[in-house]
Design a protein around this motif. Structure first.
Motif, PDB file in Angstrom:
ATOM      1  N   UNK A   1      -6.334  31.320   5.744  1.00 46.39           N
ATOM      2  CA  UNK A   1      -7.646  31.832   5.340  1.00 46.39           C
ATOM      3  C   UNK A   1      -7.524  32.759   4.142  1.00 46.39           C
ATOM      4  N   UNK A   2      -6.475  33.578   4.122  1.00 47.00           N
ATOM      5  CA  UNK A   2      -6.281  34.509   3.007  1.00 47.00           C
ATOM      6  C   UNK A   2      -6.003  33.767   1.701  1.00 47.00           C
ATOM      7  N   UNK A   3      -5.386  32.592   1.803  1.00 48.12           N
ATOM      8  CA  UNK A   3      -5.101  31.816   0.593  1.00 48.12           C
ATOM      9  C   UNK A   3      -6.385  31.392  -0.116  1.00 48.12           C
ATOM     10  N   UNK A   4      -7.486  31.339   0.637  1.00 44.69           N
ATOM     11  CA  UNK A   4      -8.779  30.973   0.055  1.00 44.69           C
ATOM     12  C   UNK A   4      -9.651  32.187  -0.251  1.00 44.69           C
ATOM     13  N   UNK A   5      -9.075  33.391  -0.086  1.00 44.21           N
ATOM     14  CA  UNK A   5      -9.829  34.623  -0.321  1.00 44.21           C
ATOM     15  C   UNK A   5      -9.481  35.150  -1.709  1.00 44.21           C
ATOM     16  N   UNK A   6     -10.375  35.038  -2.682  1.00 41.69           N
ATOM     17  CA  UNK A   6     -10.039  35.461  -4.053  1.00 41.69           C
ATOM     18  C   UNK A   6      -9.732  36.955  -4.163  1.00 41.69           C
ATOM     19  N   UNK A   7     -10.363  37.754  -3.324  1.00 46.99           N
ATOM     20  CA  UNK A   7     -10.088  39.201  -3.360  1.00 46.99           C
ATOM     21  C   UNK A   7      -8.643  39.475  -2.965  1.00 46.99           C
ATOM     22  N   UNK A   8      -8.182  38.809  -1.886  1.00 43.61           N
ATOM     23  CA  UNK A   8      -6.797  39.006  -1.454  1.00 43.61           C
ATOM     24  C   UNK A   8      -5.824  38.448  -2.484  1.00 43.61           C
ATOM     25  N   UNK A   9      -6.136  37.303  -3.058  1.00 47.28           N
ATOM     26  CA  UNK A   9      -5.252  36.700  -4.062  1.00 47.28           C
ATOM     27  C   UNK A   9      -5.081  37.626  -5.255  1.00 47.28           C
ATOM     28  N   UNK A  10      -6.180  38.258  -5.678  1.00 42.49           N
ATOM     29  CA  UNK A  10      -6.084  39.205  -6.800  1.00 42.49           C
ATOM     30  C   UNK A  10      -5.239  40.414  -6.423  1.00 42.49           C
ATOM     31  N   UNK A  11      -5.441  40.922  -5.202  1.00 37.78           N
ATOM     32  CA  UNK A  11      -4.654  42.071  -4.744  1.00 37.78           C
ATOM     33  C   UNK A  11      -3.173  41.709  -4.679  1.00 37.78           C
ATOM     34  N   UNK A  12      -2.850  40.540  -4.132  1.00 40.31           N
ATOM     35  CA  UNK A  12      -1.464  40.078  -4.052  1.00 40.31           C
ATOM     36  C   UNK A  12      -0.839  39.979  -5.444  1.00 40.31           C
ATOM     37  N   UNK A  13      -1.571  39.406  -6.375  1.00 39.52           N
ATOM     38  CA  UNK A  13      -1.049  39.241  -7.735  1.00 39.52           C
ATOM     39  C   UNK A  13      -0.806  40.586  -8.397  1.00 39.52           C
ATOM     40  N   UNK A  14      -1.726  41.541  -8.187  1.00 38.79           N
ATOM     41  CA  UNK A  14      -1.583  42.862  -8.798  1.00 38.79           C
ATOM     42  C   UNK A  14      -0.385  43.611  -8.229  1.00 38.79           C
ATOM     43  N   UNK A  15      -0.195  43.510  -6.914  1.00 38.28           N
ATOM     44  CA  UNK A  15       0.932  44.210  -6.282  1.00 38.28           C
ATOM     45  C   UNK A  15       2.253  43.603  -6.731  1.00 38.28           C
ATOM     46  N   UNK A  16       2.349  42.282  -6.766  1.00 39.10           N
ATOM     47  CA  UNK A  16       3.598  41.653  -7.180  1.00 39.10           C
ATOM     48  C   UNK A  16       3.894  41.941  -8.656  1.00 39.10           C
ATOM     49  N   UNK A  17       2.865  42.036  -9.468  1.00 38.32           N
ATOM     50  CA  UNK A  17       3.067  42.386 -10.873  1.00 38.32           C
ATOM     51  C   UNK A  17       3.627  43.802 -10.987  1.00 38.32           C
TER      52      UNK A  17
END
Length: 718
Positions: free
Chosen positions: A68-84
């Motif tokens: 479900x999180x894979x389809x959540x754009x808010x979580x995807x953005x947060x994941x990308x920002x943290x990994x960056x």
């Protein structure tokens, strides 16, 4: 530097989030709010139930939740920002160390400690020494200081505390699951699991090496639970500070001598060797042995080792230093002293003091003799230590004894509350944590509106009360607590009352029961209907410390007393997780050691960073931190040689400060309900304590005053 096995990412993680496991395996996340928030969002309930352990969370989270999180754009953005941010942190080449010490790019500091307090998921610490070591490693990572840690795995960790209905501490040892912690095998340059061997008396003990990533810093941990060892030796590293003198000596041989061999097996060549307390002092002997075996004389080898060794002493109490009887030393080092180029008597003299002449081998004496760079952990501790150890420098005036002071600090990003972190980000700047040793930055605390600071302090206090009640409720539901114990665990505490916190190791010199010296006077303070006061206690006594266990028994008895009950609570099984709630949520942090026995202490520094006011004996760090307007100091007693007289004097001072200053000021409110005078002291406390008592300042001092000199073989500036 990171000689560890590659982590295999679980197939159950969605491809888009494959690096979550990599993030969970590096404790960088533990002091980065955005990374913590990322894991919390995955499953808030599971995050709570796992005590904020992302490795366990990722193991237990349902696959459909991840999908479900894979389809959540808010979580995807947060994941990308943290990994960056994670990648930028690890790849940063413009750190403080790189900018200020460009000639030391190839330097490596090996930091040896018997315990490391990093996170609750790795229970290999018992108290302040370990927490300080953990903060040291985190700050080394932040500053880019090339440091590796060396310690023990401790499969059973430190004990879990259980307190009976009668108030007696029981020690329970439970193995922790490495697969649920960010720990993995260390690998040699050849790609094989790192394993070393150390000769002890009539046997050889093998040890595996485990690895923990702490940002850029790597920690290597020894573990003797391997099949080729005898059952006794497999348990040698099982427990922190467990067993008799012979087990303790075996552990310290393994840490010191074995730790050097770990560095060699990993292909690492430290230029600086830092012994954090005397437990690892044998590392100096192993390094001398290597040099003597390569052809140097003992004198040449000793001088080379001395110039590159840093030693930090943490203990101003003579009984706190490890001393091993000569018969044990002879048994374990027979045949070893010849490899050092020494006779038996010359070897034993390395650990000799006037108090142990011909009787015992003092580990601190060995460390000081073999280190050219020695420091205590506060200004007052330095003064005490120079007096204690001046005999090692005969003929030298006491004030010239080369034991300097580097006062302990705390890793601010680890200990700051989420709520205050947001406030500091708003008024001090979003990068406040990277500049927390700058006094000018903290002047901006004065710009925080009183109402906003008071509101956030009340929020932190309510979080503490919720934490206390939830623990008691859980204990009751699980059948661990009886009705009387539920009440003694703080369920009756008032979120609006002035709350005093006392949480630390229950050693007798810390005098946890000092505030109970006059029970009638204390009862009037606690039960005042208009200005109520309550006290929250937490802490463990060493299992072999009967007086310390009795102090816990006394405190729990007061919790059960109906005359004080509801106003006094004891929280069971004090650890890092609980400590954060306490140092962030109480109003006053109480510290009552018998001076001058407090080397430094850091819990009050954590509390001050979070706007908690400090009330302490003027000892340790508070002796140099107190300015008369940033908390309260119990003045030194007159020349009192009788401990009972000193206790009576200090208790009277404590009562007077509470009665005439602390309590009236807390309850003196404006029409809007805000205690302006109290908030003024809170701001002064934060402004003056935060920049001076942080690990950023501390570690820069270690590098400037100790590491740089040790790396180049130059004497410390003194």
């Amino acid at each position: 530097m990171d000689n560890s096995d590659p982590t295999v990412w679980p197939a159950r993680l969605p491809k888009d989030f494959a690096r979550l496991q990599e993030l969970a395996q590096n404790l960088w996340w533990s002091w980065k709010p955005e990374a913590r928030h990322l894991f919390e969002v995955i499953d808030p309930t599971l995050w709570h139930l796992t005590h904020h352990n992302p490795v366990k969370l990722l193991s237990d989270v349902k696959p459909e939740r991840l999908a479900a999180l894979a389809d959540d754009p808010t979580f995807v953005r947060l994941y990308s920002a943290v990994m960056k941010a994670f990648d930028e942190y690890l790849g940063d080449t413009k750190t403080w160390f790189a900018s200020h010490y460009q000639g030391m790019e190839r330097s490596l500091i090996a930091y040896f400690s018997a315990e490391f307090g990093l996170h609750n998921s790795i229970p290999i610490y018992s108290g302040g020494l370990g927490i300080l070591a953990g903060d040291h490693c985190k700050e080394a990572s932040d500053l880019g200081v090339p440091l590796v840690g060396v310690g023990f795995m401790y499969p059973q960790g430190y004990f879990k505390q259980r307190v009976t209905v009668e108030g007696w501490q029981e020690a329970v040892y439970m193995p922790f699951n490495r697969s649920e912690s960010p720990i993995h095998q260390a690998m040699t340059p050849a790609g094989t699991p790192c394993q070393i061997r150390v000769e002890m008396a009539d046997r050889t003990v093998a040890a595996l090496v485990w690895c923990v990533r702490v940002g850029r810093t790597v920690l290597y941990l020894l573990d003797t639970d391997v099949s080729e060892n005898s059952p006794e030796d497999r348990a040698l590293s099982a427990r922190l500070y467990g067993g008799d003198q012979e087990i303790r000596l075996s552990q310290e041989i393994l840490l010191g001598i074995g730790g050097v061999r770990v560095m060699r097996a990993l292909g690492l060549a430290p230029t600086v060797w830092h012994a954090n307390e005397g437990h690892s002092a044998f590392l100096t002997l192993e390094r001398i042995r290597e040099l003597v075996q390569s052809g140097l004389s003992h004198a040449e080898a000793s001088e080379s080792v001395r110039q590159s060794t840093v030693f930090t002493t943490h203990t101003p109490v003579p009984a706190g230093h490890d001393v091993f009887p000569h018969h044990l030393m002879e048994r374990y080092f027979h045949g070893y002293w010849e490899q050092l180029g020494l006779t038996r008597d010359e070897f034993l003299r390395l650990g000799e003091t006037p108090q142990t002449m011909g009787q015992g081998f003092n580990m601190t004496a060995l460390a000081m003799r073999m280190s050219a760079h020695v420091n205590a952990v506060s200004r007052e501790h330095g003064r005490v230590s120079r007096g204690m150890w001046k005999h090692l420098w005969p003929g030298l005036a006491e004030d010239l004894v080369p034991i300097r002071s580097v006062t302990n600090g705390i890793h601010a990003p680890t200990w700051i509350s989420p709520e205050l972190n947001q406030v500091y980000g708003k008024y001090l700047g979003p990068d406040w944590a990277t500049r927390c040793d700058d006094p000018a930055l903290w002047q901006r605390v004065l710009d925080i509106p009183d109402s906003e600071l008071w509101a956030v302090r009340q929020t932190m206090k309510r979080k503490l009360m919720s934490f206390i009640r939830e623990r008691a409720r859980t204990g009751w539901v699980q059948g661990h607590l009886q009705p009387l114990q539920v009440l003694a665990r703080g369920t009756l505490l008032d979120p609006e009352a002035l709350t005093i916190g006392f949480a630390r190791r229950f050693a007798t010199y810390k005098r946890a029961t000092l505030i109970f010296r006059d029970l009638e006077r204390l009862r009037h303070l606690l039960q005042n209907r208009w200005r109520p006061v309550q006290i929250v206690f937490a802490g463990k006594a060493h299992p072999a410390d009967e007086p310390g266990r009795y102090f816990i028994h006394e405190v729990v008895s007061f919790c059960n007393d109906h005359k004080l009950g509801g106003h006094v609570a004891f929280l069971e099984d004090y650890d890092m997780h609980m400590a954060k709630y306490l140092v962030q949520g109480v109003d006053v942090w109480l510290n009552t050691p018998r001076a001058p026995m407090e080397a430094s202490g850091t819990s009050g520094q954590k509390a001050a960073l979070n706007g908690v006011l400090h009330l302490s004996v003027l000892d340790g760090w508070w002796q140099e931190g107190y300015n008369g307007a940033n908390g309260w100091g119990i003045p030194p007693a007159p020349e009192l040689n009788d401990p009972q007289a000193q206790d009576a004097y200090d208790a009277e001072q404590l009562y007077q400060i509470l009665e005439h200053e602390v309590i009236p000021l807390f309850y003196q409110r404006d029409l809007d309900g805000i205690p302006r005078g109290w908030i003024q002291i809170v701001k002064e406390s934060i402004r003056t304590i935060a920049p001076k008592f942080c690990t950023k300042r501390m570690l820069k001092e270690y590098v400037d005053l100790m590491y740089a000199a040790a790396a180049t073989g130059m004497p410390s500036s003194w």
